[in-house]
Design a protein around this motif. Structure first.
Motif, PDB file in Angstrom:
ATOM      1  N   ALA A  24      11.896  17.895   5.192  1.00 24.24           N
ATOM      2  CA  ALA A  24      10.608  17.264   5.976  1.00 24.24           C
ATOM      3  C   ALA A  24       9.514  18.063   5.297  1.00 24.24           C
ATOM      4  N   ARG A  25       8.350  17.483   5.152  1.00 20.85           N
ATOM      5  CA  ARG A  25       7.048  17.884   4.572  1.00 20.85           C
ATOM      6  C   ARG A  25       6.015  17.357   4.845  1.00 20.85           C
ATOM      7  N   GLN A  26       4.850  17.877   4.855  1.00 24.79           N
ATOM      8  CA  GLN A  26       3.541  17.445   5.356  1.00 24.79           C
ATOM      9  C   GLN A  26       2.716  17.028   3.840  1.00 24.79           C
ATOM     10  N   TRP A  27       2.841  15.517   3.725  1.00 25.61           N
ATOM     11  CA  TRP A  27       2.036  15.143   2.414  1.00 25.61           C
ATOM     12  C   TRP A  27       0.615  15.437   2.691  1.00 25.61           C
ATOM     13  N   THR A  28      -0.238  16.119   1.595  1.00 23.45           N
ATOM     14  CA  THR A  28      -1.701  16.197   1.747  1.00 23.45           C
ATOM     15  C   THR A  28      -2.179  14.946   1.007  1.00 23.45           C
ATOM     16  N   GLN A  29      -3.505  14.955   1.227  1.00 27.12           N
ATOM     17  CA  GLN A  29      -4.414  13.899   0.613  1.00 27.12           C
ATOM     18  C   GLN A  29      -4.311  13.972  -0.967  1.00 27.12           C
ATOM     19  N   GLU A  30      -4.153  15.368  -1.329  1.00 23.68           N
ATOM     20  CA  GLU A  30      -4.045  15.348  -2.717  1.00 23.68           C
ATOM     21  C   GLU A  30      -2.585  14.812  -3.332  1.00 23.68           C
ATOM     22  N   ASP A  31      -1.605  15.003  -2.447  1.00 17.17           N
ATOM     23  CA  ASP A  31      -0.353  14.334  -2.778  1.00 17.17           C
ATOM     24  C   ASP A  31      -0.666  12.814  -2.995  1.00 17.17           C
ATOM     25  N   VAL A  32      -1.240  12.241  -2.217  1.00 14.39           N
ATOM     26  CA  VAL A  32      -1.317  11.012  -2.009  1.00 14.39           C
ATOM     27  C   VAL A  32      -2.030  10.561  -3.409  1.00 14.39           C
ATOM     28  N   THR A  33      -3.248  11.180  -3.565  1.00 18.06           N
ATOM     29  CA  THR A  33      -3.850  10.740  -4.889  1.00 18.06           C
ATOM     30  C   THR A  33      -3.256  10.939  -6.223  1.00 18.06           C
ATOM     31  N   ARG A  34      -2.483  11.961  -6.043  1.00 18.02           N
ATOM     32  CA  ARG A  34      -1.629  12.184  -7.333  1.00 18.02           C
ATOM     33  C   ARG A  34      -0.475  10.801  -7.360  1.00 18.02           C
ATOM     34  N   ILE A  35       0.024  10.584  -6.357  1.00 16.63           N
ATOM     35  CA  ILE A  35       1.222   9.497  -6.781  1.00 16.63           C
ATOM     36  C   ILE A  35       0.248   8.054  -6.855  1.00 16.63           C
ATOM     37  N   GLU A  36      -0.916   8.060  -6.229  1.00 13.62           N
ATOM     38  CA  GLU A  36      -1.583   6.754  -6.721  1.00 13.62           C
ATOM     39  C   GLU A  36      -1.878   6.690  -8.230  1.00 13.62           C
ATOM     40  N   GLU A  37      -2.208   7.972  -8.808  1.00 14.07           N
ATOM     41  CA  GLU A  37      -2.676   8.286 -10.213  1.00 14.07           C
ATOM     42  C   GLU A  37      -1.170   7.740 -10.954  1.00 14.07           C
ATOM     43  N   PHE A  38      -0.077   8.226 -10.726  1.00  9.47           N
ATOM     44  CA  PHE A  38       1.055   8.119 -11.220  1.00  9.47           C
ATOM     45  C   PHE A  38       1.415   6.449 -11.327  1.00  9.47           C
ATOM     46  N   ALA A  71      11.590  13.129   3.436  1.00  9.91           N
ATOM     47  CA  ALA A  71      10.340  12.939   3.203  1.00  9.91           C
ATOM     48  C   ALA A  71      10.171  11.853   1.962  1.00  9.91           C
ATOM     49  N   TYR A  72       9.328  10.818   2.069  1.00 10.78           N
ATOM     50  CA  TYR A  72       8.940  10.135   1.050  1.00 10.78           C
ATOM     51  C   TYR A  72       7.417   9.718   0.929  1.00 10.78           C
ATOM     52  N   LEU A  73       7.114   9.736  -0.251  1.00 10.22           N
ATOM     53  CA  LEU A  73       5.762   9.236  -0.706  1.00 10.22           C
ATOM     54  C   LEU A  73       5.724   8.267  -1.879  1.00 10.22           C
ATOM     55  N   GLY A  74       5.410   7.065  -1.707  1.00 11.41           N
ATOM     56  CA  GLY A  74       5.387   5.785  -2.812  1.00 11.41           C
ATOM     57  C   GLY A  74       4.198   5.161  -2.924  1.00 11.41           C
ATOM     58  N   ALA A  75       3.950   4.460  -3.881  1.00 10.73           N
ATOM     59  CA  ALA A  75       2.645   3.708  -4.174  1.00 10.73           C
ATOM     60  C   ALA A  75       2.851   2.549  -4.798  1.00 10.73           C
ATOM     61  N   PRO A  76       2.175   1.513  -4.565  1.00  9.28           N
ATOM     62  CA  PRO A  76       2.700   0.201  -5.272  1.00  9.28           C
ATOM     63  C   PRO A  76       2.611  -0.034  -6.706  1.00  9.28           C
ATOM     64  N   VAL A  77       3.606  -0.358  -7.374  1.00 13.16           N
ATOM     65  CA  VAL A  77       3.899  -0.652  -8.766  1.00 13.16           C
ATOM     66  C   VAL A  77       3.439  -2.299  -8.833  1.00 13.16           C
ATOM     67  N   ARG A  78       2.648  -2.533  -9.888  1.00 13.75           N
ATOM     68  CA  ARG A  78       1.949  -4.194  -9.725  1.00 13.75           C
ATOM     69  C   ARG A  78       2.312  -4.717 -10.900  1.00 13.75           C
ATOM     70  N   HIS A  79       2.478  -5.917 -11.042  1.00 14.85           N
ATOM     71  CA  HIS A  79       2.251  -6.875 -12.109  1.00 14.85           C
ATOM     72  C   HIS A  79       0.781  -7.123 -12.441  1.00 14.85           C
ATOM     73  N   PRO A  80       0.569  -7.384 -13.718  1.00 13.95           N
ATOM     74  CA  PRO A  80      -0.933  -7.640 -13.935  1.00 13.95           C
ATOM     75  C   PRO A  80      -1.478  -9.026 -12.945  1.00 13.95           C
ATOM     76  N   ASP A  81      -0.608  -9.455 -12.632  1.00 14.56           N
ATOM     77  CA  ASP A  81      -1.319 -10.805 -11.538  1.00 14.56           C
ATOM     78  C   ASP A  81      -1.375 -10.450 -10.433  1.00 14.56           C
ATOM     79  N   GLU A  84       0.745  -1.104   0.116  1.00 15.46           N
ATOM     80  CA  GLU A  84      -0.028  -0.029  -0.034  1.00 15.46           C
ATOM     81  C   GLU A  84       0.867   1.249  -0.003  1.00 15.46           C
ATOM     82  N   VAL A  85       0.282   2.332  -0.038  1.00 12.66           N
ATOM     83  CA  VAL A  85       0.952   3.516   0.090  1.00 12.66           C
ATOM     84  C   VAL A  85       1.645   3.682   1.253  1.00 12.66           C
TER      85      VAL A  85
END
Length: 678
Positions: free
Chosen positions: A148-162, A124-134, A98-99
């Motif tokens: 250091a930075r405070q990640w926002t929900q918008e930041d989380v949404t954007r990294i998930e989109e990428f 500061a680090y923000l990362g989302a899973p990159v998955r195989h089709p399986d 997960e993120v």
């Protein structure tokens, strides 16, 4: 799974080393490949969209992470494009699935001692899973900041989109590789039965197909190598430069050609002559590569054999042309000597000696041109049924007296006839040349082994001696005219070349195997005649009369032959070409008792003239005479109908005997002194 669960020793979590996940990761061919343009673009966009200095698409193995796409990395990691696993914050993404969101790594229980903080300076680090089709998590799509930075929900949404975009890129790559493997298998099946060693690989060098010829060449069965990186079969001296040269050529030109050193299964090195070609899908995207391989050493041997064959052909053409011209001159010389020796004119002892000298020199010259002719396949062979068992026995009978007494001869021939089509006298000469050569190399004794065998298509005659053998240079030149290892004066260097020419003129082949100290084995292969029934020369009988036509475009030969016929008591008429000869026979077909016909003439060939003469007068004896006439000058059916061949140069006595063979008795039989035969 909570963060508390992964806090202690997260790098040792089984999720990282899960075999199914690792296999899914490796199946994409991304781990050791070049950066992927799509991932590079995503990392640039993510860094810009989230205002972060660094962004990577990280693929996580149990011991390291690899950057499939990156921007803003510090050196040396920017050049290495990989780090050890303890630098990989994205490993947390793999473990958690997960993120992962870290506002400040300093003092964070996961990262307080991590090189990601101490060396990368990551706060500061923000990362989302990159998955195989399986569904397996392969790594992370992440951004990192040195503050250091405070990640926002918008930041989380954007990294998930990428991450979704990265997953789409992976899905496309996976689909392409599936199509590539299918295409490789299909292409491999198409090449399964070809004689060249064909290896089909994916674009990253994984072996997808391996045909039977490749198995024969390198020793690996298909099951042992499919799925294996083809570079693991390269010999150690296959430099990185060579591998890079291949890669660049494949990318830029879609083709590479060169010498490739490989290691066979038994550990031996095999140098391959390789042509590698990229094949593509309908959109032009590379699917894989076809590697067509041949044994470079075998190709070199084949090239040398071709060069040798061309050299022999060139020598044959030169030898044949020389022999033709010399034989015409020698015919006149020997004819004149024959006439002088039979003449009743008084001669002094010096005259007689000089005449004998001329006769001896002309005969020696005739022997040389005869050898040249046989090598050049220019001595016309009559076609008749020949039992090769008789060829062997007659050859031994004629040559046995020349063999050293201490040489033992062991002969093996089958009980049943071994029939071939050809000229028995020429074949005997071919065998005798080998036998006498074997006797020469065993002066103190040895064994001569002669074996005749056959199958449905070929007869095989092997002649082996226990002499000293030959080195490679001698073996490779043994059929060259005038090449001899005998001392000067003991050989012309034309015996084995003559054998070569005779065998070739009979549509056969000859080879020799020999090494120093282990004797030599000559093997002759001839087409086998499956049964009887070959058309033989028709029986001809000369009508009453004494008028013989001599057809030859060479004035000297024509005049000498006419004079010899007249000396034998015939009337003779010389004709310069085929057209005139046909007209004269057509006008008076019953006038002529025989025709002596040269084969090589400018206006109408001797072959055409022979066919038309025997059409006008089927019973007319046509003696074919030639100083150089390769078998292709006459069709096989014509060679079967020739009653007798009069080879140039010839003497008066030889001319008398040939005419007797077609049923003519010399009107002046016994006149004068017999001339020496040639």
């Amino acid at each position: 799974m909570s963060w508390v669960d992964v806090m202690p020793l997260w790098k040792d979590r089984p999720e990282l080393s899960d075999p199914a996940r690792v296999e899914a990761l490796h199946s994409l061919g991304l781990v050791d490949g070049a950066p992927v343009e799509g991932f590079e673009r995503l990392s640039h966009l993510a860094a810009a969209a989230l205002g972060a200095p660094t962004s990577v698409v990280s693929l996580v193995e149990p011991e390291r992470q690899v950057f499939a796409g990156a921007t803003g990395l510090l050196e040396p990691w920017a050049s290495l494009r990989q780090t050890p696993i303890d630098h990989a914050v994205c490993g947390l993404v793999v473990v958690l699935g997960e993120v992962v969101e870290i506002d400040d790594g300093v003092g964070h229980p996961w990262l307080e001692d991590s090189p990601a903080v101490t060396e990368f300076g990551v706060r500061a680090y923000l990362g989302a899973p990159v998955r195989h089709p399986d569904g397996h998590v392969l790594g992370g799509m992440c951004v990192m900041d040195h503050d250091a930075r405070q990640w926002t929900q918008e930041d989380v949404t954007r990294i998930e989109e990428f991450a979704v975009l990265a997953n789409q890129e992976i899905a496309e790559l996976h689909g392409h590789r599936v199509r590539s493997r299918a295409a490789c298998r299909e292409l491999g099946r198409a090449f399964s039965q070809v004689s060249d060693a064909v290896v089909v690989t994916t674009m990253d060098g994984v072996i997808a197909e391996w045909n039977a010829a490749a198995a024969d060449l390198l020793g690996y069965e298909r099951e042992e190598v499919v799925g294996r990186d083809s570079s693991t079969l390269l010999a150690p001296q296959a430099s990185e430069r060579l591998v890079e040269e291949m890669r660049v050529a494949m990318v830029e030109e879609g083709k590479w050609e060169g010498a490739l050193p490989m290691i066979a299964k038994d550990g031996t090195e095999v140098l391959l002559s390789t042509v590698t070609m990229v094949f593509r899908d309908e959109a032009g995207k590379p699917l894989g590569a076809v590697n067509i391989n041949r044994d470079a050493a075998a190709l070199e041997r084949a090239d040398q054999a071709m060069i040798q064959a061309q050299k022999m052909e060139s020598l044959g053409a030169l030898a044949g042309g020389l022999a033709h011209d010399f034989n015409n001159l020698l015919t006149a010389m020997l004819g004149a000597v024959s006439l002088l020796r039979m003449s009743d004119s008084p001669r002094t002892p010096d005259d007689t000696l000089n005449l004998e000298t001329i006769d001896e020199a002309a005969h020696r010259a005739a022997d040389i041109t005869g050898g040249l002719l046989r090598f050049a396949r220019g001595e016309l062979a009559r076609l008749a049924e020949v039992d090769l068992r008789d060829v062997v026995s007659d050859s031994l009978r004629l040559s046995r007296l020349t063999l050293p007494k201490a040489v033992e001869v062991d002969v093996s021939v089958p009980d049943a006839p071994v029939m071939a089509e050809g000229d028995a006298a020429q074949l005997q000469q071919a065998v005798m040349n080998i036998v006498m050569n074997a006797g020469y190399v065993m002066p103190d004794g040895g064994t001569l082994l002669i074996a005749l065998t056959s199958d449905e298509r070929e007869a095989h005659l092997s002649i082996a001696d226990t002499g000293p053998g030959m080195d490679e240079e001698t073996r490779s030149r043994v059929f060259e005219p005038f090449y001899t290892t005998k001392p000067s004066g003991l050989g012309t260097g034309l015996g084995l070349p003559s054998t070569y020419g005779i065998v070739a003129s009979h549509r056969g082949s000859i080879g020799v195997d020999s090494v120093p100290g282990d004797g030599a084995t000559f093997t002759i292969r001839l087409p086998r005649l499956p049964g009887r029934g070959v058309q033989q020369a028709p029986a001809v009988s000369a009508p009453a009369g004494d008028l013989v036509m001599v057809v030859d475009d060479n004035t000297i030969v024509r005049r000498a032959t006419v004079t010899m016929l007249q000396r034998l008591g015939y009337q003779a008429k010389g004709v310069a070409g085929g057209e005139e000869a046909l007209r004269m026979v057509q006008d008076a077909p019953g006038l002529w008792v025989a025709v002596v016909l040269d084969l090589v003439m400018p206006d109408r060939s001797g072959a055409e003239t022979f066919r038309e003469l025997t059409t006008i007068r089927p019973d007319l004896p046509v003696v074919v005479s030639s100083g150089y006439a390769p078998n292709h000058f006459l069709r096989d059916e014509d060679r079967r109908r020739i009653p007798v061949v009069l080879h140039k140069p010839f003497t008066l006595e030889r001319l008398r005997r040939v005419l007797a063979e077609v049923g003519l008795e010399s009107p002046d039989d016994g006149a004068g002194q017999p001339a020496r035969d040639v």
